[in-house]
Design a protein around this motif. Structure first.
Motif, PDB file in Angstrom:
ATOM      1  N   ALA A  46       0.830  -1.203   0.000  1.00 42.64           N
ATOM      2  CA  ALA A  46       0.000   0.000   0.000  1.00 42.64           C
ATOM      3  C   ALA A  46       0.863   1.250   0.000  1.00 42.64           C
ATOM      4  N   SER A  47       1.948   1.234   0.775  1.00 40.87           N
ATOM      5  CA  SER A  47       2.864   2.375   0.802  1.00 40.87           C
ATOM      6  C   SER A  47       3.519   2.569  -0.560  1.00 40.87           C
ATOM      7  N   ARG A  48       3.872   1.464  -1.219  1.00 40.15           N
ATOM      8  CA  ARG A  48       4.520   1.572  -2.527  1.00 40.15           C
ATOM      9  C   ARG A  48       3.553   2.103  -3.585  1.00 40.15           C
ATOM     10  N   LEU A  49       2.285   1.649  -3.520  1.00 41.84           N
ATOM     11  CA  LEU A  49       1.287   2.147  -4.458  1.00 41.84           C
ATOM     12  C   LEU A  49       1.081   3.650  -4.288  1.00 41.84           C
ATOM     13  N   LEU A  50       1.082   4.093  -3.032  1.00 40.99           N
ATOM     14  CA  LEU A  50       0.927   5.523  -2.782  1.00 40.99           C
ATOM     15  C   LEU A  50       2.133   6.283  -3.328  1.00 40.99           C
ATOM     16  N   SER A  51       3.332   5.733  -3.138  1.00 38.80           N
ATOM     17  CA  SER A  51       4.539   6.390  -3.656  1.00 38.80           C
ATOM     18  C   SER A  51       4.498   6.471  -5.177  1.00 38.80           C
ATOM     19  N   LEU A  52       4.036   5.404  -5.830  1.00 37.65           N
ATOM     20  CA  LEU A  52       3.938   5.407  -7.289  1.00 37.65           C
ATOM     21  C   LEU A  52       2.965   6.488  -7.750  1.00 37.65           C
ATOM     22  N   LEU A  53       1.821   6.564  -7.061  1.00 38.77           N
ATOM     23  CA  LEU A  53       0.820   7.566  -7.414  1.00 38.77           C
ATOM     24  C   LEU A  53       1.372   8.976  -7.261  1.00 38.77           C
ATOM     25  N   LEU A  54       2.074   9.240  -6.171  1.00 42.32           N
ATOM     26  CA  LEU A  54       2.614  10.581  -5.940  1.00 42.32           C
ATOM     27  C   LEU A  54       3.735  10.910  -6.919  1.00 42.32           C
ATOM     28  N   LEU A  55       4.527   9.913  -7.319  1.00 42.49           N
ATOM     29  CA  LEU A  55       5.557  10.151  -8.335  1.00 42.49           C
ATOM     30  C   LEU A  55       4.930  10.600  -9.649  1.00 42.49           C
ATOM     31  N   LEU A  56       3.876   9.912 -10.079  1.00 42.26           N
ATOM     32  CA  LEU A  56       3.205  10.297 -11.325  1.00 42.26           C
ATOM     33  C   LEU A  56       2.541  11.665 -11.192  1.00 42.26           C
ATOM     34  N   GLN A  57       2.043  11.961 -10.004  1.00 40.50           N
ATOM     35  CA  GLN A  57       1.366  13.244  -9.800  1.00 40.50           C
ATOM     36  C   GLN A  57       2.344  14.400  -9.824  1.00 40.50           C
ATOM     37  N   THR A  58       3.533  14.205  -9.265  1.00 36.03           N
ATOM     38  CA  THR A  58       4.490  15.309  -9.156  1.00 36.03           C
ATOM     39  C   THR A  58       5.409  15.428 -10.364  1.00 36.03           C
ATOM     40  N   ARG A  59       5.694  14.319 -11.051  1.00 38.10           N
ATOM     41  CA  ARG A  59       6.673  14.362 -12.141  1.00 38.10           C
ATOM     42  C   ARG A  59       6.059  14.215 -13.526  1.00 38.10           C
ATOM     43  N   GLY A  60       4.794  13.845 -13.593  1.00 43.74           N
ATOM     44  CA  GLY A  60       4.189  13.659 -14.899  1.00 43.74           C
ATOM     45  C   GLY A  60       4.524  12.292 -15.468  1.00 43.74           C
ATOM     46  N   ARG A  61       4.722  12.217 -16.776  1.00 38.81           N
ATOM     47  CA  ARG A  61       4.971  10.936 -17.432  1.00 38.81           C
ATOM     48  C   ARG A  61       6.300  10.335 -16.982  1.00 38.81           C
ATOM     49  N   MET A  62       6.273   9.039 -16.623  1.00 34.58           N
ATOM     50  CA  MET A  62       7.479   8.311 -16.250  1.00 34.58           C
ATOM     51  C   MET A  62       7.416   6.917 -16.855  1.00 34.58           C
ATOM     52  N   THR A  63       8.562   6.410 -17.276  1.00 35.08           N
ATOM     53  CA  THR A  63       8.607   5.067 -17.839  1.00 35.08           C
ATOM     54  C   THR A  63       8.633   4.037 -16.719  1.00 35.08           C
ATOM     55  N   ALA A  64       8.344   2.794 -17.080  1.00 29.26           N
ATOM     56  CA  ALA A  64       8.378   1.720 -16.086  1.00 29.26           C
ATOM     57  C   ALA A  64       9.775   1.551 -15.485  1.00 29.26           C
ATOM     58  N   PRO A  65      10.856   1.583 -16.280  1.00 28.36           N
ATOM     59  CA  PRO A  65      12.192   1.488 -15.659  1.00 28.36           C
ATOM     60  C   PRO A  65      12.490   2.646 -14.703  1.00 28.36           C
ATOM     61  N   GLU A  66      12.030   3.861 -15.044  1.00 22.85           N
ATOM     62  CA  GLU A  66      12.249   5.001 -14.146  1.00 22.85           C
ATOM     63  C   GLU A  66      11.501   4.802 -12.828  1.00 22.85           C
ATOM     64  N   LEU A  67      10.271   4.337 -12.912  1.00 16.53           N
ATOM     65  CA  LEU A  67       9.494   4.074 -11.691  1.00 16.53           C
ATOM     66  C   LEU A  67      10.133   2.953 -10.885  1.00 16.53           C
ATOM     67  N   ALA A  68      10.613   1.928 -11.564  1.00 21.21           N
ATOM     68  CA  ALA A  68      11.255   0.809 -10.864  1.00 21.21           C
ATOM     69  C   ALA A  68      12.501   1.275 -10.125  1.00 21.21           C
ATOM     70  N   ALA A  69      13.270   2.153 -10.749  1.00 22.08           N
ATOM     71  CA  ALA A  69      14.484   2.662 -10.096  1.00 22.08           C
ATOM     72  C   ALA A  69      14.141   3.505  -8.875  1.00 22.08           C
ATOM     73  N   GLU A  70      13.104   4.344  -8.983  1.00 24.75           N
ATOM     74  CA  GLU A  70      12.711   5.186  -7.849  1.00 24.75           C
ATOM     75  C   GLU A  70      12.175   4.351  -6.686  1.00 24.75           C
ATOM     76  N   LEU A  71      11.400   3.318  -7.003  1.00 22.79           N
ATOM     77  CA  LEU A  71      10.749   2.516  -5.966  1.00 22.79           C
ATOM     78  C   LEU A  71      11.599   1.332  -5.520  1.00 22.79           C
ATOM     79  N   GLU A  72      12.731   1.112  -6.241  1.00 21.77           N
ATOM     80  CA  GLU A  72      13.648   0.010  -5.917  1.00 21.77           C
ATOM     81  C   GLU A  72      12.942  -1.338  -5.995  1.00 21.77           C
ATOM     82  N   VAL A  73      12.215  -1.528  -7.090  1.00 22.98           N
ATOM     83  CA  VAL A  73      11.540  -2.798  -7.364  1.00 22.98           C
ATOM     84  C   VAL A  73      11.826  -3.171  -8.822  1.00 22.98           C
TER      85      VAL A  73
END
Length: 322
Positions: free
Chosen positions: A3-30
């Motif tokens: 749940a914490s990771r889903l919230l982090s993903l949502l906030l990343l998209l909200q604050t940074r706009g478009r992000m690729t899956a590898p970029e999100l994976a690097a930020e979330l360390e998954v």
């Protein structure tokens, strides 16, 4: 955890706009596969996230979608208030803005994080400049900051070390606060970035037009590399000394804790407890000035010219005091 990771993903998209899956994976360390599953979970929960295909694609929220959920824990909210430095904010001309932002953040927090953050603000103060020195006088700081933000070129008269005055046209790339002093990272047109102390700017004029920031320039990375190179340039010589037992803290205060602790870690005491240390120094003359402050707790062994300078200084002191 998810749940914490889903919230982090949502906030990343909200604050940074478009992000690729590898970029999100690097930020979330998954893994990228985990990102795919998490995006599907968000979509199933009603979050309007969609994917653009192709090399320039990525995940993005539907235009205008915002979540009011901030997900701040009490500790995270408190850290934001601890990070707010009223002195630097005022120097940048942002004191009122920072105070208003703090009030809005407090009002938006739930009761428990709000109480925790208020206690943090009441009980901790960050004072940036060291003892026995005030911050620099920086009358041009707010104008520099505005030019950094708006990517406006500057024409300045600058006082270099040795009191030489030079004229420069620069592209301001960022500001750094270090030890109570403000530094401007800037580049001449078609040149390499370098560092200027803001307090040494004598005159300043904002020029018309806008400049393009260098591709890939990262202020934090540049400053880290600059600071490392500065430390390496600063130490141009070495001194070998014997240090009396129990005087490591005094030497660390005199010559710098990192330098002294590294030297002490590599040394073994003799039968009387004295340590033989090899210390990097800025210059032989500077080392003489520093080591004289240690009195009889230090004996210089090398280089010979430093040992001679110490002996001469001690002889002069003996004459002075009889």
């Amino acid at each position: 955890m998810r749940a914490s990771r889903l919230l982090s993903l949502l906030l990343l998209l909200q604050t940074r706009g478009r992000m690729t899956a590898p970029e999100l994976a690097a930020e979330l360390e998954v893994s990228v596969r985990t990102v795919y599953r998490d995006v599907e979970a968000l979509s199933a929960a009603g979050v309007p996230v969609y994917a653009d295909r192709g090399p320039a694609g990525g995940y993005q929220l539907l235009d205008g979608y915002r979540t009011r959920l901030n997900g701040l824990t009490a500790e995270e909210a408190s850290s934001l208030f601890l990070a707010g430095l009223p002195g630097p904010a005022a120097e940048l001309g942002l004191a009122e803005v920072a105070a208003n932002a703090e009030l809005k953040l407090l009002a938006a927090l739930p009761p428990e994080p709000r109480s925790h953050a208020s206690r943090m603000r009441e009980r901790f103060v960050l004072d940036v400049p060291g003892w026995y020195r005030s911050g620099d006088d920086v009358p041009h700081l707010s104008e520099v900051a505005e030019a950094v933000w708006d990517q406006r070129p500057l024409h300045m008269t600058y006082r270099r070390w040795g009191q030489q005055e030079v004229d420069r046209v620069i592209h301001p790339l960022g500001l750094v606060l270090k030890g109570g002093s403000w530094y401007l990272v800037a580049a001449p047109p078609d040149g390499t970035p370098r560092t200027y102390r803001v307090a040494r700017i004598l005159t300043l004029e904002t020029l018309p037009g806008r400049f393009a920031r260098p591709d890939g320039f990262d202020l934090s990375e540049f400053w880290h590399r600059y600071a490392q190179e500065f430390r390496e340039r600063m130490y141009t010589a070495e001194a070998v000394i014997k240090l009396a037992p129990g005087r490591g803290d005094l030497l660390a205060y005199t010559m710098g804790r990192d330098v002294v602790e590294a030297a002490m870690a590599a040394a073994e005491p003799d039968p009387e407890g004295w340590l033989t240390l090899t210390l990097p120094v800025e210059s032989i003359a500077h080392a003489r000035w520093l080591l004289l402050r240690m009195g009889a707790d230090v004996e210089v062994l090398e280089p010979p010219e430093l040992r001679t300078m110490m002996a001469e200084a001690v002889a002069e002191l003996a004459k002075l005091y009889g």
